[in-house]
Design a protein around this motif. Structure first.
Motif, PDB file in Angstrom:
ATOM      1  N   UNK A  76       0.816  -1.196   0.083  1.00 48.93           N
ATOM      2  CA  UNK A  76      -0.199   0.055  -0.032  1.00 48.93           C
ATOM      3  C   UNK A  76       0.886   1.232  -0.127  1.00 48.93           C
ATOM      4  N   UNK A  77       2.155   1.061   0.390  1.00 47.84           N
ATOM      5  CA  UNK A  77       2.933   2.422   0.614  1.00 47.84           C
ATOM      6  C   UNK A  77       4.057   2.279  -0.360  1.00 47.84           C
ATOM      7  N   UNK A 111       0.048   3.418   8.470  1.00 47.41           N
ATOM      8  CA  UNK A 111      -0.227   3.391   7.334  1.00 47.41           C
ATOM      9  C   UNK A 111       0.096   5.010   6.996  1.00 47.41           C
ATOM     10  N   UNK A 112      -0.561   5.685   7.663  1.00 53.34           N
ATOM     11  CA  UNK A 112      -0.657   7.169   7.448  1.00 53.34           C
ATOM     12  C   UNK A 112       0.821   7.577   7.568  1.00 53.34           C
ATOM     13  N   UNK A 113       1.376   7.267   8.751  1.00 52.05           N
ATOM     14  CA  UNK A 113       2.798   7.693   9.212  1.00 52.05           C
ATOM     15  C   UNK A 113       3.794   7.191   8.151  1.00 52.05           C
ATOM     16  N   UNK A 146       3.420   6.272   4.972  1.00 56.17           N
ATOM     17  CA  UNK A 146       3.132   7.133   3.572  1.00 56.17           C
ATOM     18  C   UNK A 146       3.577   8.387   3.744  1.00 56.17           C
ATOM     19  N   UNK A 147       3.565   9.276   4.889  1.00 56.52           N
ATOM     20  CA  UNK A 147       4.026  10.670   5.128  1.00 56.52           C
ATOM     21  C   UNK A 147       5.585  10.548   5.039  1.00 56.52           C
ATOM     22  N   UNK A 149       6.925   9.978   1.319  1.00 61.69           N
ATOM     23  CA  UNK A 149       6.606  10.789   0.516  1.00 61.69           C
ATOM     24  C   UNK A 149       7.588  12.056   0.726  1.00 61.69           C
ATOM     25  N   UNK A 178       7.681  14.991  11.672  1.00 62.71           N
ATOM     26  CA  UNK A 178       6.719  13.976  12.294  1.00 62.71           C
ATOM     27  C   UNK A 178       6.543  14.633  13.971  1.00 62.71           C
ATOM     28  N   UNK A 211       4.098  17.042  14.301  1.00 60.83           N
ATOM     29  CA  UNK A 211       2.753  16.367  14.374  1.00 60.83           C
ATOM     30  C   UNK A 211       2.566  15.594  15.694  1.00 60.83           C
ATOM     31  N   UNK A 212       3.536  15.110  16.106  1.00 61.06           N
ATOM     32  CA  UNK A 212       3.437  14.338  17.429  1.00 61.06           C
ATOM     33  C   UNK A 212       3.419  15.019  18.676  1.00 61.06           C
TER      34      UNK A 212
END
Lengths: 134, 134
Positions: free
Chosen positions: A12-13, A47-49, A51-52, A55, A70, A73-74
């Motif tokens: 997926x990534x 999954x989101x982490x 992907x980020x 990219x 990160x 955000x965290x």
DNA sequence: CTTGACCCTGTAGTGACAACAGGGTCCATA
DNA sequence: TATGGACCCTGTTGTCACTACAGGGTCAAG
């Protein structure tokens, strides 16, 4: 709630399974839950982490820079000044990259335009990014 | 006509001297002229080429991709279709990167905005680049 | 109950540099 | 003219961010 294996996450990534384990080893991804048979089990947040991370890496940010992004955000409990300084630096870098890529896009378009007209475009790709920032 | 040493070139392009010699070894930079004492001697063209290489690398392009971009500028005698295909691929990648960076810029601006108002912004940095392209 | 696809923990190899080591060049100054 | 420091040369080795095995365990399908 739809957990998945490391292979699934990799697919997926668009990441290699080994790379995911590497990110875990260096602490960029948290250690995931494990199944009965000791398989790693991921959820949507991971999954989101990932992907980020992928990219941001593709955009030319180093692992340490990704770590900082990160953290923005965290750790929202950090001091406002620290967040401000870091975010400001990254924003400046992002804007510089956008400017460079925009110039490169123009040149690539020109190459394509010249090609479509069957002529040899006066190629200025190098000159586009050439002048040293100094 | 204002030729300069490897140290000078390094300074002007914010590159390490060792990196310049590395690029020469792998054929990304042509072998430069040499002085009487066997020192490398560079001119404006090399400066432009190296600046381009460094900035393209910074934008996340691999050495091989940089080589292709340089070829677009160098070998204009190649077939129109080959140039077209390669330029089109790079253009697509450049546009994708611009889109990602633009999204990231918005999020960084929001972080700064929230910080300036003394409040904790609802940080969506990860979500910005999160959804897998799949 | 086996077989093939997937997973595990190592360790070793690769790409793109970065950092020495051991030595030569250059030139401003004593 | 000689000498010291800044710079250059060609190696070789180290680092970062993966990537690819090796040797073995897990598991659903047949």
């Amino acid at each position: 709630m739809a957990d998945f294996s490391i292979g699934e996450l990799a697919k997926r990534t668009l990441t290699k399974v080994e790379t995911i384990r590497y990110y875990e080893r260096i602490g960029l991804l948290p250690e995931p839950a494990r199944t009965e048979g000791n398989y790693r089990s991921y959820d949507r947040a991971q999954l989101g982490r990932l992907s980020f991370i992928r990219r941001a890496r593709d955009l030319g940010f180093s692992i340490d820079q990704v770590r900082e992004l990160l953290d923005l955000a965290d750790q929202r409990d950090r001091s406002c000044e620290a967040v401000d300084v870091i975010a400001r630096q990254h924003l400046a870098e992002v804007e510089r990259k956008i400017a460079d890529l925009t110039a490169l896009r123009v040149e690539l378009s020109d190459v394509l335009g010249g090609c479509q007209r069957g002529t040899v475009a006066d190629c200025r790709i190098i000159e586009t990014l050439a002048p040293a920032p100094a």
